[in-house]
Enzyme design. Structure first.
Site, PDB file in Angstrom:
ATOM      1  N   LYS A   1      21.312  -0.845  27.551  1.00 56.36           N
ATOM      2  CA  LYS A   1      20.436   0.282  26.840  1.00 56.36           C
ATOM      3  C   LYS A   1      20.801   0.695  25.540  1.00 56.36           C
ATOM      4  O   LYS A   1      22.144   1.000  25.274  1.00 56.36           O
ATOM      5  CB  LYS A   1      20.278   1.528  27.462  1.00 56.36           C
ATOM      6  CG  LYS A   1      19.571   2.586  26.938  1.00 56.36           C
ATOM      7  CD  LYS A   1      19.447   3.951  27.739  1.00 56.36           C
ATOM      8  CE  LYS A   1      18.646   5.017  26.942  1.00 56.36           C
ATOM      9  NZ  LYS A   1      18.273   6.093  27.853  1.00 56.36           N
TER      10      LYS A   1
ATOM     11  N   LYS B   1      16.948  -2.541  27.800  1.00 59.32           N
ATOM     12  CA  LYS B   1      15.861  -1.335  26.967  1.00 59.32           C
ATOM     13  C   LYS B   1      16.419  -1.373  25.883  1.00 59.32           C
ATOM     14  O   LYS B   1      17.553  -1.063  25.574  1.00 59.32           O
ATOM     15  CB  LYS B   1      16.120  -0.044  27.944  1.00 59.32           C
ATOM     16  CG  LYS B   1      15.550   1.226  27.411  1.00 59.32           C
ATOM     17  CD  LYS B   1      15.643   2.275  28.221  1.00 59.32           C
ATOM     18  CE  LYS B   1      15.134   3.426  27.297  1.00 59.32           C
ATOM     19  NZ  LYS B   1      15.446   4.866  27.880  1.00 59.32           N
TER      20      LYS B   1
HETATM   21  C1  PBG Z   1      17.113   9.491  28.675  1.00 57.14           C
HETATM   22  C2  PBG Z   1      16.119   8.516  28.501  1.00 57.14           C
HETATM   23  C3  PBG Z   1      15.516   8.008  27.183  1.00 57.14           C
HETATM   24  C4  PBG Z   1      14.557   7.021  27.518  1.00 57.14           C
HETATM   25  C5  PBG Z   1      14.455   7.053  28.960  1.00 57.14           C
HETATM   26  N1  PBG Z   1      15.714   7.884  29.463  1.00 57.14           N
HETATM   27  C6  PBG Z   1      15.748   8.331  25.821  1.00 57.14           C
HETATM   28  C7  PBG Z   1      17.004   8.439  25.224  1.00 57.14           C
HETATM   29  O1  PBG Z   1      17.939   7.578  25.829  1.00 57.14           O
HETATM   30  O2  PBG Z   1      17.067   8.878  24.114  1.00 57.14           O
HETATM   31  C8  PBG Z   1      13.446   6.380  26.641  1.00 57.14           C
HETATM   32  C9  PBG Z   1      12.278   5.995  27.278  1.00 57.14           C
HETATM   33  C10 PBG Z   1      11.152   5.609  26.081  1.00 57.14           C
HETATM   34  O3  PBG Z   1      11.404   5.463  25.055  1.00 57.14           O
HETATM   35  O4  PBG Z   1      10.230   5.101  26.662  1.00 57.14           O
HETATM   36  N2  PBG Z   1      18.469   9.328  28.626  1.00 57.14           N
END
Ligand code: PBG
Length: 328
Positions: free
Chosen positions: A198, A251
């Site tokens: 991520k 991601k």
């Molecule tokens: C929370 C989380 C996020 C997303 C999914 N879980 C935001 C972040 O990490 O700031 C983002 C998903 C998206 O942008 O569609 N931890």
């Protein structure tokens, strides 16, 4: 190689039947997970301003949405609660409330469609007064103080009926701590989909608007990955796998297809990709201006994930894609 007859790759593209016969990759509703934003209240279905056609649902309209998704063939939803600011604190206490919004949302999904899989995000940010995924002390994110909070959060979600726990926090060692806690609480059948690679991405902007979950100070770069790195994703994948993840995720998606491919080629676990909020917003915005054909670009985008090697796609396009499939 030498040949004296002309080689004509175009023969395999001569008409639609031929093209479908030789097609290498396919997107199926079986592969899709629909993310859903959940809010308190009744009768609410409020559009996210930066995500046209994506809504924040109260539990009653959530039930309706889940039945529609099920009828379209979608078999998994990822739930994201928007928690009232008054319930946020530094240790995400509200995440353990058995009557909390997330817990009631999971129960709503399972009582509406018992076979709909509930993918439940584990991270502190929706519940944290600091807006970070981990515990904050003197402006620092403290890894090992975060782990027990995440483990308890995961168990609370499993108690409510979660099928798959999806830690999105990027703390070191969280998969093993969560696995152990789930097993000890008797939830050895609850799976873990790890947000393995991520990245600290600007493509999450519309999601943070939807949940009002942006960090109050600083950024997420000490825990989310540097967008410049791929080999580091292999390291994260190795760790999450050793710690007991059942599936691993990359991601965002579109700007990270090389990472999807690298993990797919190096892992025996199912690979998921998160086609995130900013990617959704880009296509919607271009389509709104008449600059792109929406449906074709969505289908091409989803196909790119399969081609890169993803087995599972989390996408805000899941519902519309499923409805197009149904029409076809
Ligand atoms: C929370 C989380 C996020 C997303 C999914 N879980 C935001 C972040 O990490 O700031 C983002 C998903 C998206 O942008 O569609 N931890």
């Amino acid at each position: 190689m030498s040949y004296n007859i002309p080689i004509r790759p175009r023969r395999n593209r001569i008409n639609a039947s031929m093209r479908s016969l030789v097609q290498e990759n396919h997107v199926s509703v079986n592969d899709l997970i629909m993310p859903l934003f959940v809010i308190e209240g009744e009768g609410h279905k409020i559009e996210v301003p930066s995500m046209p056609n994506i809504y924040r649902f109260s539990l009653d309209t959530l039930a309706q949405e889940v039945s529609e998704l099920w009828d379209l063939g979608i078999k998994a939803v990822a739930l994201f609660p928007a928690i009232d600011d008054s319930l946020k604190d530094s240790i995400a206490t509200e995440s353990l409330n058995p009557e909390g919004l997330f817990q009631r949302a999971i129960k709503t999904v399972k009582s509406t469609c018992p076979d709909m899989l509930t993918i439940c995000d584990v991270a502190m940010d929706p519940y944290s007064s600091d807006g970070h995924d981990g515990f904050v002390e003197n402006s620092e994110i403290i890894n090992d103080k975060t782990l027990p909070i995440l483990a308890k959060m995961a168990v609370a979600q499993a108690q409510a009926g979660a099928d798959i726990i999806a830690p999105s926090d990027m703390m070191d060692g969280r998969v093993s701590v969560i696995r152990e806690a789930l097993d000890q609480a008797g939830y050895s059948n609850v799976g873990i989909l790890a947000y393995t690679a991520k990245y600290a991405s600007a493509f999450y902007g519309p999601f943070r608007d939807a949940l009002d979950s942006a960090p109050k100070a600083g950024d997420k770069k000490t825990y989310q990955m540097n967008p410049a790195n791929t080999r580091e994703a292999l390291r994260e994948a190795e760790l999450d796998t050793a710690e007991g993840a059942d599936m691993i995720m990359v991601k965002p998606g579109l700007a990270y297809l090389d990472v999807v491919q690298t993990l797919a080629q190096n892992s025996q676990l199912p690979i998921a990709v998160y086609n995130v909020s900013g990617e959704y917003a880009m296509l919607q915005a271009a389509a709104e201006k008449g600059w792109l054909d929406y449906r074709s670009t969505v289908c091409e985008t989803l196909m790119s994930f399969k081609r890169a090697g993803a087995d599972i796609i989390l996408s805000y396009h899941a519902k519309e894609f499923a409805s197009w499939q149904k029409e076809a």
